[in-house]
Design a protein around this motif. Sequence first.
Motif, PDB file in Angstrom:
ATOM      1  N   GLY A  39      18.594 -11.240  24.804  1.00 38.06           N
ATOM      2  CA  GLY A  39      17.165 -10.574  24.688  1.00 38.06           C
ATOM      3  C   GLY A  39      16.728 -11.534  23.681  1.00 38.06           C
ATOM      4  O   GLY A  39      15.296 -11.543  24.243  1.00 38.06           O
ATOM      5  N   LEU A  40      17.369 -12.734  23.488  1.00 40.25           N
ATOM      6  CA  LEU A  40      16.477 -14.292  23.573  1.00 40.25           C
ATOM      7  C   LEU A  40      15.323 -14.569  24.748  1.00 40.25           C
ATOM      8  O   LEU A  40      14.484 -14.973  23.942  1.00 40.25           O
ATOM      9  CB  LEU A  40      17.509 -15.003  22.742  1.00 40.25           C
ATOM     10  N   LEU A  41      15.675 -14.558  25.871  1.00 41.63           N
ATOM     11  CA  LEU A  41      15.341 -15.130  26.685  1.00 41.63           C
ATOM     12  C   LEU A  41      14.188 -13.693  26.978  1.00 41.63           C
ATOM     13  O   LEU A  41      12.998 -13.837  27.654  1.00 41.63           O
ATOM     14  CB  LEU A  41      16.109 -14.839  27.922  1.00 41.63           C
ATOM     15  N   LEU A 157      19.875  -7.422  18.910  1.00 35.98           N
ATOM     16  CA  LEU A 157      19.743  -8.493  17.773  1.00 35.98           C
ATOM     17  C   LEU A 157      19.498  -9.689  18.522  1.00 35.98           C
ATOM     18  O   LEU A 157      18.995 -10.093  17.646  1.00 35.98           O
ATOM     19  CB  LEU A 157      21.710  -8.130  17.419  1.00 35.98           C
ATOM     20  N   GLY A 158      19.662 -10.180  19.908  1.00 32.82           N
ATOM     21  CA  GLY A 158      19.159 -11.449  19.763  1.00 32.82           C
ATOM     22  C   GLY A 158      17.037 -11.398  20.411  1.00 32.82           C
ATOM     23  O   GLY A 158      16.938 -12.195  19.905  1.00 32.82           O
ATOM     24  N   ALA A 165      13.283 -15.785  13.907  1.00 33.77           N
ATOM     25  CA  ALA A 165      13.336 -17.037  13.794  1.00 33.77           C
ATOM     26  C   ALA A 165      12.207 -18.183  14.421  1.00 33.77           C
ATOM     27  O   ALA A 165      10.918 -17.724  15.026  1.00 33.77           O
ATOM     28  CB  ALA A 165      14.585 -17.193  14.813  1.00 33.77           C
ATOM     29  N   ASP A 166      12.059 -19.200  14.030  1.00 34.30           N
ATOM     30  CA  ASP A 166      11.673 -20.149  13.933  1.00 34.30           C
ATOM     31  C   ASP A 166      11.109 -20.566  16.008  1.00 34.30           C
ATOM     32  O   ASP A 166      11.844 -20.470  15.991  1.00 34.30           O
ATOM     33  CB  ASP A 166      11.440 -21.359  13.427  1.00 34.30           C
ATOM     34  N   ARG A 167       9.897 -20.494  15.796  1.00 29.50           N
ATOM     35  CA  ARG A 167       9.942 -20.849  17.771  1.00 29.50           C
ATOM     36  C   ARG A 167      10.675 -21.769  18.709  1.00 29.50           C
ATOM     37  O   ARG A 167      11.343 -21.511  19.533  1.00 29.50           O
ATOM     38  CB  ARG A 167       8.472 -20.312  18.227  1.00 29.50           C
ATOM     39  N   GLU A 171      13.404 -21.644  21.317  1.00 29.87           N
ATOM     40  CA  GLU A 171      13.025 -22.706  22.736  1.00 29.87           C
ATOM     41  C   GLU A 171      14.147 -23.620  22.772  1.00 29.87           C
ATOM     42  O   GLU A 171      14.488 -24.077  23.826  1.00 29.87           O
ATOM     43  CB  GLU A 171      11.990 -23.113  22.712  1.00 29.87           C
ATOM     44  N   HIS A 172      14.960 -23.803  21.877  1.00 32.39           N
ATOM     45  CA  HIS A 172      15.624 -25.444  22.134  1.00 32.39           C
ATOM     46  C   HIS A 172      17.130 -24.704  22.910  1.00 32.39           C
ATOM     47  O   HIS A 172      17.802 -23.695  22.554  1.00 32.39           O
ATOM     48  CB  HIS A 172      16.465 -25.295  20.491  1.00 32.39           C
ATOM     49  N   ILE A 173      16.893 -25.278  24.235  1.00 31.19           N
ATOM     50  CA  ILE A 173      17.650 -24.914  24.868  1.00 31.19           C
ATOM     51  C   ILE A 173      19.722 -25.131  24.523  1.00 31.19           C
ATOM     52  O   ILE A 173      20.171 -24.203  25.463  1.00 31.19           O
ATOM     53  CB  ILE A 173      17.291 -24.966  26.253  1.00 31.19           C
TER      54      ILE A 173
END
Length: 233
Positions: A39-41, A157-158, A165-167, A171-173
């Motif tokens: 979801g994040l990606l 959810l992701g 959330a803060d970008r 982006e913090h891998i």
Amino acid sequence: MSLHEQPLTRSGGKHDFLRGLADASPFVFSLLLSFTVIGLLGYQQGLSGIHSVIFSGALMSAPLQMTLLEAPQQSLSLLTVLLSALSINLRFLVFTLSLRSSLRDGPLRGYIPALLVMANAAFTLMSLRRESAPLTRAYCNTVSFTLYAAALCGTLLGYLFASLADRHLVEHISVIIAIFIASSLGKLARDYHQLLAQAVALLACFASVWLFGAINLLAILAITLLLSYLYDR
């Protein structure tokens, strides 16, 4: 007809349902976390929430999905996704054939809904279950749909987390890698001890973010390895 060959009754349906929930619960935790990464990606790559969920529903393979989402956008065509979905879902045919002799609770068509959404974890649970008891429709449906729902919910959810959330955090891998490590720990867990190890590793991720504003990947990896070692001892 011998006793062994008699068809199964439905009287054990509730027991098989509860047994399926109990067996699937450790995998639910892992899948929720693994597909949170998807979801994040998906959000980072500009997919909509619906497209991200469909992406997970069609492939149900977090490593492959991560690879596709990290690929350059110009190489990620519809044909690429379709071919990937076809190739990865050929496993369902192999899974079904290998389990066929254990599916004795009525005709095979009664198992089709579960088999269509069966993931690797569901196949693992069914394979373990058939060593001690025949695979009933109640058990197969419970395991398959519980884990399928966990993957879809994790993706959603992701995506929602990434949108709120803060970008820079998204982006913090190392955050993504640390969550994936935590979710992979004890992926085949079926008992309390490995569930506890997963929970501790996940809490360590959150504690690192809370105290230092970032993930200390080496610390999370060390905790994960230490817990695995202690469990194996």
